[in-house]
Write an enzyme that holds these catalytic residues in place. Structure first.
Site, mmCIF file in Angstrom:
data_model
loop_
_atom_site.group_PDB
_atom_site.id
_atom_site.type_symbol
_atom_site.label_atom_id
_atom_site.label_comp_id
_atom_site.label_asym_id
_atom_site.label_seq_id
_atom_site.Cartn_x
_atom_site.Cartn_y
_atom_site.Cartn_z
ATOM 1 N N ASN A 39 0.800 -1.220 0.000
ATOM 2 C CA ASN A 39 0.000 0.000 0.000
ATOM 3 C C ASN A 39 0.837 1.277 0.000
ATOM 4 O OD1 ASN A 39 0.473 -1.214 2.707
ATOM 5 N ND2 ASN A 39 -0.350 0.738 3.431
ATOM 6 N N THR B 257 -27.166 -7.800 10.044
ATOM 7 C CA THR B 257 -27.955 -7.453 8.864
ATOM 8 C C THR B 257 -27.050 -6.955 7.744
ATOM 9 O OG1 THR B 257 -29.832 -6.851 10.255
ATOM 10 C CG2 THR B 257 -29.812 -5.988 8.004
ATOM 11 N N CYS C 198 -3.435 4.853 7.675
ATOM 12 C CA CYS C 198 -3.723 4.268 8.993
ATOM 13 C C CYS C 198 -2.691 4.648 10.032
ATOM 14 C CB CYS C 198 -3.816 2.747 8.885
ATOM 15 S SG CYS C 198 -5.145 2.210 7.785
#
Length: 397
Positions: free
Chosen positions: A152, A238, A326
């Site tokens: 990355n 869900t 990050c």
């Protein structure tokens, strides 16, 4: 140039208008829970499976082997933790590399505290995994090899097929973090012998908060999130229907446009690299020159701090980064740059620029011109640079 020049697409991408359009009805009109039995809701279950099928075909995988998650970090965590739990009777040894994303490295740190043994394989000066070290690291107790598809930060592509073959020959599960690679390069899980693969929607012009984990049929991985029977009883909760629809649409566009899109990205990436290396002295390209992602360029500039460069580029409406989003704000140099052998003082002067399908040649040229001027200005204030010039009897033009 007044408009914003966004060159941080490895951190996140702009959601395509077509993706947003595809998602919108599932917020306000087709809002049914896919687990409900009535027709209004069950139609959404069909929609979810259509996206699952599309993604599976893009990888040459089976539809039932795609599991939707909240993104790349969850997928990485699930792959490592569930494998460790499921195969701990066989062994407690996991192999990864020193340049993985922190979603892998921090998970490995956690697993080490649970009694697992981790081997971190070195990379060469271009960030390519040392296959001989990988082979030597394998033990009878090795249960998992997790190596990223492409880095990355520096964009280096790994020899994934060779790694997959090594894993298969030794009956070891092979996981790859393909968050940066999926949608940028062709991936065939059968050809590459990949058993698990992580991907994330917001890296390919899809929405944030959605990703997937490919799990090859036959792996006995347990549930990662408990509470319901969704995702074939492996990931409760869900389903994020709008996100899944958006991910599916983004994946479809990425695959359909890949050849033409990446060809132009490579052209502009190479223009960027060539101009920066030619026009800014004491600069190096990080990562392999050709075995790299189509849209990635990562530089280290001697005698400057990367954070200062980023701030001054931002003042010129140019968005870049010094590494992984990050770890933004960390004072420590990139673990990736240290792993490829850069000293701390050079690693601190890094800049990552990552392009998109919207990047233009005009933007690249404007960016290079500003990099050159800003680096010159920062070096003019650097006593280290002044001492270097005096020591080597170099006169400033």
């Amino acid at each position: 140039m007044n408009k914003k020049i966004y060159l941080d697409n490895a951190a996140t991408t702009k959601t395509r208008p077509e993706v947003v359009e595809a998602m919108l009805p599932y917020f306000t009109e087709l809002y049914g829970n896919p687990s409900s039995v009535y027709e209004f809701a069950s139609q959404n279950k069909k929609t979810v499976n259509e996206a699952r099928d599309l993604i599976a075909k893009s990888l040459n995988a089976q539809t039932q082997d795609i599991y939707f998650t909240a993104g790349g970090s969850e997928s990485d965590n699930w792959a490592l933790k569930a494998t460790a739990e499921a195969y701990k009777e066989k062994g407690n040894h996991i192999i990864t590399s020193k340049i993985e994303h922190h979603a892998i490295l921090h998970t490995c740190e956690w697993l080490k505290k649970q009694g697992f043994e981790i081997s971190y394989i070195d990379v060469d000066e271009n960030g390519i995994l040392k296959l001989d070290e990988l082979k030597k690291a394998i033990r009878p107790t090795t249960i998992l090899i997790s190596i990223m598809f492409a880095n990355n930060e520096i964009g280096t592509m790994q020899p994934v097929k060779e790694i997959g073959e090594i894993a298969k020959e030794n009956d070891i599960i092979f996981h790859t973090d393909a968050v940066q690679a999926y949608g940028q390069v062709p991936i065939d899980v059968e050809e590459l012998h990949i058993d698990m693969l992580s991907a994330s929607g917001h890296k390919l012009n899809g929405p944030k908060g959605i990703g997937f984990l490919y799990i090859r049929k036959g792996l006995k991985l347990s549930s990662y999130v408990h509470g319901g029977g969704q995702e074939r009883h492996r990931r409760a909760g869900t389903e994020n229907v709008p996100g899944i629809v958006g991910l599916g649409k983004a994946a479809q566009i990425a695959i359909e446009t890949m050849e033409e899109r990446t060809k132009e990205e490579i052209r502009l990436r190479d223009l960027l690299i060539e101009r920066v290396l030619k026009e800014v002295p004491y600069t190096r390209l990080n990562g392999d020159r050709t075995k790299r992602l189509p849209n990635n360029a990562n530089f280290s500039f001697q005698f400057i701090e990367g954070e200062s460069l980023l701030i001054m580029l931002d003042m010129k409406n140019i968005c870049g980064s010094s590494g992984s989003a990050c770890t933004s704000g960390s004072l420590d140099p990139s673990h990736v740059l240290l792993a490829i052998g850069l000293p701390h003082e050079i690693a601190h002067g890094s800049l990552r620029l990552t392009l998109s399908h919207e990047t233009t040649e005009e933007e690249i040229n404007y960016t290079v011109e500003n990099i050159r001027e800003i680096v010159d200005k920062l070096r003019s204030m650097s006593p280290l640079y002044e001492d270097y010039l005096k020591k080597n009897h170099i006169e400033i033009d």
